[in-house]
Scaffold this motif. Sequence first.
Motif, PDB file in Angstrom:
ATOM      1  N   TYR A   7      22.319 -74.819  37.189  1.00 28.44           N
ATOM      2  CA  TYR A   7      23.457 -75.714  37.450  1.00 28.44           C
ATOM      3  C   TYR A   7      23.318 -76.396  38.805  1.00 28.44           C
ATOM      4  CZ  TYR A   7      28.268 -77.382  37.858  1.00 28.44           C
ATOM      5  OH  TYR A   7      29.396 -78.168  38.010  1.00 28.44           O
ATOM      6  N   LEU A   8      22.987 -75.633  39.831  1.00 22.78           N
ATOM      7  CA  LEU A   8      22.836 -76.204  41.169  1.00 22.78           C
ATOM      8  C   LEU A   8      21.712 -77.230  41.200  1.00 22.78           C
ATOM      9  CD1 LEU A   8      23.335 -72.998  43.331  1.00 22.78           C
ATOM     10  CD2 LEU A   8      25.000 -74.817  42.887  1.00 22.78           C
ATOM     11  N   ASN A   9      20.614 -76.948  40.514  1.00 20.78           N
ATOM     12  CA  ASN A   9      19.518 -77.902  40.431  1.00 20.78           C
ATOM     13  C   ASN A   9      19.940 -79.169  39.698  1.00 20.78           C
ATOM     14  OD1 ASN A   9      17.586 -76.429  41.866  1.00 20.78           O
ATOM     15  ND2 ASN A   9      16.925 -75.322  40.042  1.00 20.78           N
ATOM     16  N   THR A  10      20.753 -78.997  38.651  1.00 21.26           N
ATOM     17  CA  THR A  10      21.257 -80.153  37.907  1.00 21.26           C
ATOM     18  C   THR A  10      22.129 -81.032  38.803  1.00 21.26           C
ATOM     19  OG1 THR A  10      21.165 -78.975  35.804  1.00 21.26           O
ATOM     20  CG2 THR A  10      22.638 -80.885  35.911  1.00 21.26           C
ATOM     21  N   LEU A  11      22.999 -80.399  39.589  1.00 24.32           N
ATOM     22  CA  LEU A  11      23.841 -81.176  40.504  1.00 24.32           C
ATOM     23  C   LEU A  11      23.004 -81.951  41.511  1.00 24.32           C
ATOM     24  CD1 LEU A  11      26.767 -78.730  41.375  1.00 24.32           C
ATOM     25  CD2 LEU A  11      26.713 -80.542  39.650  1.00 24.32           C
ATOM     26  N   ASP A  12      21.892 -81.371  41.905  1.00 20.78           N
ATOM     27  CA  ASP A  12      21.013 -81.998  42.883  1.00 20.78           C
ATOM     28  C   ASP A  12      20.275 -83.204  42.309  1.00 20.78           C
ATOM     29  OD1 ASP A  12      19.771 -82.109  45.472  1.00 20.78           O
ATOM     30  OD2 ASP A  12      17.971 -81.217  44.588  1.00 20.78           O
ATOM     31  N   LYS A  13      20.037 -83.191  40.992  1.00 18.25           N
ATOM     32  CA  LYS A  13      19.187 -84.217  40.376  1.00 18.25           C
ATOM     33  C   LYS A  13      19.924 -85.206  39.488  1.00 18.25           C
ATOM     34  CE  LYS A  13      15.285 -81.099  40.392  1.00 18.25           C
ATOM     35  NZ  LYS A  13      14.388 -80.268  39.619  1.00 18.25           N
ATOM     36  N   ASP A  14      21.138 -84.897  39.091  1.00 16.97           N
ATOM     37  CA  ASP A  14      21.850 -85.708  38.102  1.00 16.97           C
ATOM     38  C   ASP A  14      23.172 -86.210  38.696  1.00 16.97           C
ATOM     39  OD1 ASP A  14      23.472 -86.602  35.964  1.00 16.97           O
ATOM     40  OD2 ASP A  14      22.566 -85.184  34.558  1.00 16.97           O
ATOM     41  N   ALA A  15      23.207 -87.498  39.022  1.00 15.59           N
ATOM     42  CA  ALA A  15      24.395 -88.082  39.661  1.00 15.59           C
ATOM     43  C   ALA A  15      25.637 -87.958  38.786  1.00 15.59           C
ATOM     44  CB  ALA A  15      24.138 -89.546  40.016  1.00 15.59           C
ATOM     45  N   ASP A  16      25.474 -88.087  37.477  1.00 11.82           N
ATOM     46  CA  ASP A  16      26.626 -87.965  36.584  1.00 11.82           C
ATOM     47  C   ASP A  16      27.178 -86.538  36.591  1.00 11.82           C
ATOM     48  OD1 ASP A  16      26.530 -90.642  35.841  1.00 11.82           O
ATOM     49  OD2 ASP A  16      25.279 -90.244  34.072  1.00 11.82           O
ATOM     50  N   ALA A  17      26.283 -85.561  36.624  1.00 14.43           N
ATOM     51  CA  ALA A  17      26.724 -84.160  36.672  1.00 14.43           C
ATOM     52  C   ALA A  17      27.451 -83.883  37.980  1.00 14.43           C
ATOM     53  CB  ALA A  17      25.531 -83.216  36.517  1.00 14.43           C
ATOM     54  N   LEU A  18      26.951 -84.429  39.075  1.00 12.27           N
ATOM     55  CA  LEU A  18      27.596 -84.235  40.373  1.00 12.27           C
ATOM     56  C   LEU A  18      28.971 -84.895  40.394  1.00 12.27           C
ATOM     57  CD1 LEU A  18      27.501 -83.125  43.233  1.00 12.27           C
ATOM     58  CD2 LEU A  18      26.293 -85.215  43.920  1.00 12.27           C
ATOM     59  N   THR A  19      29.077 -86.079  39.829  1.00 15.97           N
ATOM     60  CA  THR A  19      30.363 -86.765  39.751  1.00 15.97           C
ATOM     61  C   THR A  19      31.355 -85.949  38.933  1.00 15.97           C
ATOM     62  OG1 THR A  19      29.347 -88.939  40.002  1.00 15.97           O
ATOM     63  CG2 THR A  19      31.526 -88.882  38.983  1.00 15.97           C
ATOM     64  N   SER A  20      30.899 -85.403  37.817  1.00 13.90           N
ATOM     65  CA  SER A  20      31.742 -84.569  36.968  1.00 13.90           C
ATOM     66  C   SER A  20      32.180 -83.317  37.716  1.00 13.90           C
ATOM     67  CB  SER A  20      30.977 -84.192  35.699  1.00 13.90           C
ATOM     68  OG  SER A  20      31.741 -83.349  34.886  1.00 13.90           O
ATOM     69  N   HIS A  21      31.261 -82.700  38.445  1.00 13.77           N
ATOM     70  CA  HIS A  21      31.576 -81.498  39.222  1.00 13.77           C
ATOM     71  C   HIS A  21      32.620 -81.810  40.288  1.00 13.77           C
ATOM     72  CE1 HIS A  21      30.963 -77.758  41.459  1.00 13.77           C
ATOM     73  NE2 HIS A  21      30.912 -78.511  42.538  1.00 13.77           N
ATOM     74  N   ARG A  22      32.446 -82.920  40.963  1.00 15.14           N
ATOM     75  CA  ARG A  22      33.391 -83.277  42.031  1.00 15.14           C
ATOM     76  C   ARG A  22      34.758 -83.646  41.467  1.00 15.14           C
ATOM     77  NH1 ARG A  22      29.380 -86.639  46.067  1.00 15.14           N
ATOM     78  NH2 ARG A  22      28.505 -84.792  47.063  1.00 15.14           N
ATOM     79  N   SER A  23      34.779 -84.203  40.270  1.00 17.55           N
ATOM     80  CA  SER A  23      36.034 -84.606  39.643  1.00 17.55           C
ATOM     81  C   SER A  23      36.821 -83.403  39.130  1.00 17.55           C
ATOM     82  CB  SER A  23      35.737 -85.561  38.493  1.00 17.55           C
ATOM     83  OG  SER A  23      36.895 -85.861  37.767  1.00 17.55           O
ATOM     84  N   ASP A  24      36.135 -82.483  38.474  1.00 16.88           N
ATOM     85  CA  ASP A  24      36.786 -81.298  37.904  1.00 16.88           C
ATOM     86  C   ASP A  24      35.754 -80.174  37.857  1.00 16.88           C
ATOM     87  OD1 ASP A  24      38.165 -79.363  36.489  1.00 16.88           O
ATOM     88  OD2 ASP A  24      38.857 -80.742  34.934  1.00 16.88           O
ATOM     89  N   PRO A  25      35.550 -79.499  38.995  1.00 15.97           N
ATOM     90  CA  PRO A  25      34.491 -78.497  39.052  1.00 15.97           C
ATOM     91  C   PRO A  25      34.655 -77.368  38.038  1.00 15.97           C
ATOM     92  CG  PRO A  25      35.827 -78.424  41.049  1.00 15.97           C
ATOM     93  CD  PRO A  25      36.258 -79.618  40.253  1.00 15.97           C
ATOM     94  N   GLY A  26      35.872 -76.926  37.806  1.00 15.01           N
ATOM     95  CA  GLY A  26      36.085 -75.844  36.843  1.00 15.01           C
ATOM     96  C   GLY A  26      35.627 -76.223  35.455  1.00 15.01           C
TER      97      GLY A  26
END
Length: 73
Positions: A7-26
Amino acid sequence: MSKLLEYLNTLDKDADALTSHRSDPGAAMTNFGLTAEEQSAVLSGDKAAVAGIVGISADELPAIDSIETTPNP
């Protein structure tokens, strides 16, 4: 590889995943399949807790993108 490290690697490499995490991390972490313990560690921003779960040294982890707060002006 642990699901949390993946998951952490995905956040580092995928802007859409990071945006989703920042919007609603849970929701993002639940959808990815992280356990409650993994989610709690990420949300705390505690690198030692996250490192302990994935079985590596905290020095090996980059900064953890936890819930962001707006800095005071």
